[in-house]
Write an enzyme that holds these catalytic residues in place. Structure first.
Site, mmCIF file in Angstrom:
data_model
loop_
_atom_site.group_PDB
_atom_site.id
_atom_site.type_symbol
_atom_site.label_atom_id
_atom_site.label_comp_id
_atom_site.label_asym_id
_atom_site.label_seq_id
_atom_site.Cartn_x
_atom_site.Cartn_y
_atom_site.Cartn_z
ATOM 1 N N GLY A 303 0.840 -1.122 0.047
ATOM 2 C CA GLY A 303 0.046 -0.095 0.035
ATOM 3 C C GLY A 303 0.709 1.289 0.086
ATOM 4 N N ALA A 304 1.976 1.123 1.000
ATOM 5 C CA ALA A 304 2.624 2.417 0.977
ATOM 6 C C ALA A 304 4.012 1.971 1.446
ATOM 7 C CB ALA A 304 2.106 3.277 1.862
ATOM 8 N N MET A 305 4.836 2.881 1.832
ATOM 9 C CA MET A 305 6.321 2.620 2.390
ATOM 10 C C MET A 305 6.790 4.031 3.162
ATOM 11 S SD MET A 305 8.615 0.518 3.373
ATOM 12 C CE MET A 305 10.070 1.045 4.113
ATOM 13 N N HIS A 339 -0.732 6.572 8.685
ATOM 14 C CA HIS A 339 0.105 5.363 8.744
ATOM 15 C C HIS A 339 1.559 5.662 8.641
ATOM 16 C CE1 HIS A 339 0.440 1.021 9.100
ATOM 17 N NE2 HIS A 339 1.529 1.108 8.672
ATOM 18 N N GLU A 340 1.732 6.120 7.325
ATOM 19 C CA GLU A 340 3.155 6.197 6.903
ATOM 20 C C GLU A 340 3.943 7.517 7.863
ATOM 21 O OE1 GLU A 340 4.280 3.873 5.325
ATOM 22 O OE2 GLU A 340 2.485 3.128 5.009
ATOM 23 N N HIS A 343 5.047 6.425 10.984
ATOM 24 C CA HIS A 343 6.469 5.609 11.168
ATOM 25 C C HIS A 343 7.559 6.513 11.131
ATOM 26 C CE1 HIS A 343 5.653 1.404 10.658
ATOM 27 N NE2 HIS A 343 4.853 1.662 9.511
ATOM 28 N N GLU A 362 4.900 -1.501 13.068
ATOM 29 C CA GLU A 362 3.759 -1.524 12.467
ATOM 30 C C GLU A 362 2.389 -1.435 13.235
ATOM 31 O OE1 GLU A 362 3.520 -0.898 9.214
ATOM 32 O OE2 GLU A 362 5.698 -1.462 8.478
#
Length: 937
Positions: A303-305, A339-340, A343, A362
């Protein structure tokens, strides 16, 4: 092809070349008579650690390969003659050691199975000294979505444009440059990228200068990064455009996308600004970089990083068109950005020491999605969606093939397998439970302490638990904020976790070790006798082998409320059995209030009957989350024979009065799989009876839905779901309206504006005819709106036309018209189509070796395909077929993957369920009044 200029060749001796010129295995040629490799473990030795990487890369987007040179500054911790680091599919040459004594070449050997290189010196590298090593390398772009790989997109005029991007998590930096590719080997990185003038390059840090090179090439120099792990390094060479804003804290935010989609970036830009400011304030730690880029990559597996300073996304995860994107799209995009960006603190600033504790990254990021959006986007009402994450985690965690949140892993496949619902969703759910247990204020103080104590370091589970213990008795509280001091000064014996129990000092680690170091979750059985409540706990497990449930014990923060009081009572269950006493007798007791705890509850004796009576007569006495958890628990308990199916079905009757999204979607989530099992068997009559029951149950709610985009986000998401279901199940009013709208939309050549939230239902009806399906494909080809394309693709995969389903899978695999990144979704969607389930299984088998090469062994994508395609099988014949195929594989082709064991267990559970419950289901439905004749798809 532009030739590399002489000046460049002096620095990078490997000009970009065609893939055919590289060795077959892209590795150093090794003398078979050479001595054995000087290191024998999959993990790197700790004798040497990197301090700084000076990395120069020259990608060639014409010949699809790259060359580079890396110079690594090293600290030596023990005397050694060998430097062990990672490299995979790289052609290595000209390896030099730089020491105060001068420069000398090093001997190179490799261990392909461990992806390791040994650089051996004929003299000792002395403890306490610093050295530098330089390696030149060349490789083709990766053929998967990992490492340094090629992506492409088609413009509206039909031109195919190529770009290159990186994806290094978890173990793929070694595909792009030689490095110490483990999260604990943090270092600083100075990156330079050579490119053509028609492209731009971006990386983790801002560009500080660009040099013009002979031959028309340019070299971009990027500022040195903060100390970080290799998996967070990122760079992109593309023709992207960008839009930018600055946060209140002075951080430049930019969103990058292909030129024709740059007008779909405004929402993501505003969301990123708002969310980065929120985290900056919430964590009380300034974001440490001067910029944060968000890039929408045309080909992207996950989905993403969270690459530090350059987060990357699927286009569907970042691009938003206010006129074409749905409420669900807005919710999804905002969550993935939240979310990203979480992080950047949890994962980037503070990183797990090894992948066994991936959940520290996560689980926290998933949890913080909801904490941040609750404040920054209250209109999204994200709390209505959190519970679904816990139910998804429990689905995996109820199998004997599950694993502890923190579990030993060693090789890359095992590491990839950690990126699953247990690490993400269970991690988030147990954090939510802990927050409720400690109080939100104490939890916030503890996690800020954790981040401040371990900034730029690596951690293990115990570091988090220590930071969350005695939060008000800490020297570093003074570094916190006023509200934290106020909380601690006001806290008395009734506040915080002390209200859970009396006795010994709270031991957060002892409690949480029971949730992170053993797999599964508890089932708490409650039996009420007057004021006395008898409690017992066991592992909930879908199995016939009850010995597998033995030996498990959790410390469970129980919550409960009763018919006599809305007060939430608390009790810490630390033993196998216990007894508590109610203040007074009650008509009903509801445990796990709002399902804030990661456990299920069985109400023994007359418990379920009292709950069912309550739901039938006054369901709003319980919250929507409580109602959803009861629906989930009662149907799950049918699998373990704790509850009879007819009891669960009697509870479901109340759903005819339900209006809240979490309870409605959970009702569908438990009832729809029952007829999906029957679709794969020859039992049309019972299947249609079950379908008719569900339609009848929700008929009133479906009928009240308007075909508009009005209402709150949960209301809009629920409308999309209900109308889609109504059309899918041939509910006449839905089919009639959707057919009318599709006909008008088609007659307008797709120019008519449809209400966004109902387009999926309209497209689904259109995809049922060859003409309608072909028209959808035509519009899919030409659309630049990613959310619209996604809905068209999903609708097309529900078509009853087998040749169209086969076409979709084949063209997704070949990356023509449909992207290969979307193949897993297409394949699983086809597998759930009663006209395509066998076709999807045959396709998975026939293309297995291509799929595991493209998507990587152990990845969540491969797991999704395996479990998604097989999860609705319920016959011994299909179990044997599945076992026969996966049993024929060797370890190199995935035989040891956890998802295969999960597939076996799920099919076995389906077989047990159908054998035990189909007669009961038939009898219960027969007692219902006759329904209108169901018209099959």
């Amino acid at each position: 092809m532009l030739a590399a200029p002489l000046l460049l060749l002096l620095f990078l001796p490997f000009p970009p070349s065609s893939g055919a010129q590289l060795p077959d295995k892209d590795r150093v040629q090794v003398d078979l008579k050479a001595p054995p490799f000087p290191w024998g473990s999959m993990r790197l030795p700790k004798t040497i650690s990197p301090i700084h990487y000076d990395l120069t890369i020259h990608p060639n987007l014409t010949t699809l390969d790259f060359t580079g040179v890396v110079r690594i500054q090293l600290d030596v911790h023990e005397d050694t003659t060998a430097i062990i680091l990672h490299s995979k599919h790289l052609h290595i040459s000209n390896v030099l050691l730089f020491a105060t004594e001068g420069v000398k070449p090093l001997k190179v050997s490799e261990h392909p199975r461990f992806n390791q290189l040994a650089l051996e010196s004929d003299s000792v590298l002395a403890k306490g000294r610093r050295y530098e090593v330089q390696l030149e390398f060349a490789a083709n772009f990766s053929e998967s979505y990992h490492g340094f790989y090629k992506s492409s997109y088609r413009t509206s005029s039909g031109e195919v444009r190529v770009m290159a991007s990186t994806q290094f998590e978890a173990t793929f930096a070694r595909l792009a440059f030689p490095c110490f590719d483990e999260p604990a080997f943090k270092a600083n990185f100075t990156i330079r990228i050579t490119r053509e003038p028609r492209h731009i390059a971006i990386s983790n840090m801002p560009m500080v200068k660009t040099d013009e090179l002979p031959g028309g090439l340019l070299k971009d120099h990027f500022d040195t990064t903060v100390k970080m792990s290799t998996y967070l390094v990122a760079y992109i060479v593309s023709d992207f455009l960008s839009v930018s804003k600055t946060t209140q804290h002075g951080v430049k935010i930019s969103v990058y996308a292909v030129p024709e989609k740059i007008d779909q970036t405004a929402f993501a830009l505003d969301a990123a600004v708002k969310l980065l400011d929120f985290y900056d304030d919430y964590f009380d730690i300034p974001y440490p970089l001067p910029k944060q880029d968000l890039a929408a990559i045309p080909d992207f597996q996950s989905g993403a990083m969270e690459n530090w300073g350059l987060t990357t996304y699927r286009e569907t995860g970042l691009l938003f068109d206010p006129d074409k994107s749905s409420a669900s799209d807005k919710l999804g995009i905002t969550k993935v950005i939240a979310h990203e960006l979480a992080h950047q603190w949890f994962g980037n600033l503070v990183t797990m020491e090894w992948w066994n504790d991936l959940w520290l990254n996560e689980g926290f990021a998933k949890f913080m999605e909801f904490i941040s959006l609750r404040v920054t986007y209250p209109e999204l009402q994200v709390d209505d969606f959190f519970l679904g994450k816990c139910f998804e985690a429990m689905e995996v965690d109820s199998l004997s093939s599950s694993h502890p949140v923190s579990t030993p892993v060693e090789n890359p496949t095992q590491i990839q397998e950690m990126f699953d619902d247990v690490s993400y969703d269970k991690g988030a759910c147990i954090l939510n439970m802990l927050r409720d247990f400690l109080t939100p204020e104490a939890f916030e103080i503890g996690i800020i302490r954790y981040l401040k104590r371990y900034s730029y370091q690596n951690t293990v589970n115990s570091h988090l638990w220590e930071s969350l213990t005695n939060v008000c008795n800490s020297d570093d509280l003074d570094e916190g904020r006023i509200k934290h001091k106020e909380f601690c000064s006001k806290r008395d014996v009734q506040s915080g976790a002390t209200k859970w129990y009396s006795g010994d000092e709270l031991d957060v680690r002892a409690i949480m070790d029971t949730w992170t170091l053993q797999e599964g979750f508890p089932l708490v059985t409650v039996e009420v006798r007057g004021r006395e409540v008898r409690l017992s706990q066991e592992r909930y497990l879908k199995t016939d082998d009850y010995s597998l449930t033995e030996g498990f014990l959790w410390q469970i923060p129980l919550t409960y409320m009763t018919s006599t009081s809305s007060t939430v009572h608390r009790f810490l269950l630390k033993t196998k059995t216990d007894v508590l006493y109610l203040p007074e007798e009650a008509d009903w007791v509801k445990f796990n209030v709002d399902m804030s705890g990661y456990y299920m509850v069985h109400y023994a004796g007359e418990g379920w009957n009292s709950i069912i009576k309550l739901l039938h007569h006054n369901h709003t006495a319980l919250s929507s989350n409580d109602r959803a958890s009861l629906i989930h628990n009662v149907f799950q308990l049918v699998s373990t024979e704790k509850v009879r199916l007819d009891t669960a079905l009697e509870l479901s009757l109340y759903l005819s009065k339900e209006t809240e999204i979490m309870a409605v979607t959970q009702g569908f989530g438990e009832l729809v799989p029952l007829y999906k099992l029957m679709e794969k068997r020859d039992m049309a009559a019972l299947e249609n009876q079950m379908k008719d029951y569900i339609v009848d149950l929700f008929r009133g709610l479906i009928g009240r839905q308007e075909w508009t985009d009005s209402g709150s986000v949960p209301q809009r998401v629920m409308r999309s779901y209900l109308l889609l279901f109504g059309c899918f199940r041939n509910y006449a009013p839905c089919v009639s309206k959707a057919t009318e709208l599709f006909t008008k939309w088609k007659e307008s050549d797709g120019t008519m504006s449809l209400p966004v939230d109902i387009t999926m239902a309209v497209f689904l009806i259109g995809a049922r005819t060859p003409e309608g399906w072909d028209f959808l494909l035509e519009k899919y080809r030409s659309s630049l709106q990613m959310s619209v394309k996604s809905r068209m693709k999903s609708a097309m995969s529900t078509s009853p036309l087998p040749e169209k389903l086969k076409w979709m899978m084949e063209h997704s695999l070949s990356n023509v018209v449909m992207k290969t990144q979307d193949l897993p979704d297409v394949m699983v969607s086809v597998s759930r189509n009663p006209r395509g389930y066998k076709m999807a299984w045959d396709f998975l088998r026939a293309n297995w070796h291509i799929l595991i090469k493209k998507f990587e062994l152990g990845s969540s994508t491969v797991s999704f395909m395996v479990t998604g395609v097989t999860s609705q099988y319920s016959t011994r014949e299909m179990l044997e077929e599945v076992r026969s195929f996966f049993g024929s594989l060797d370890e190199e082709s995935g035989s040891e993957m956890r998802c295969i064991r999960q597939a076996y267990e799920t099919i076995e559970d389906n077989i047990r369920w159908t054998d035990r419950n189909l007669p009961l289901l038939q009898a219960w439905l027969d007692k219902r009044r006759p329904k209108t004749q169901h018209e099959d798809l």
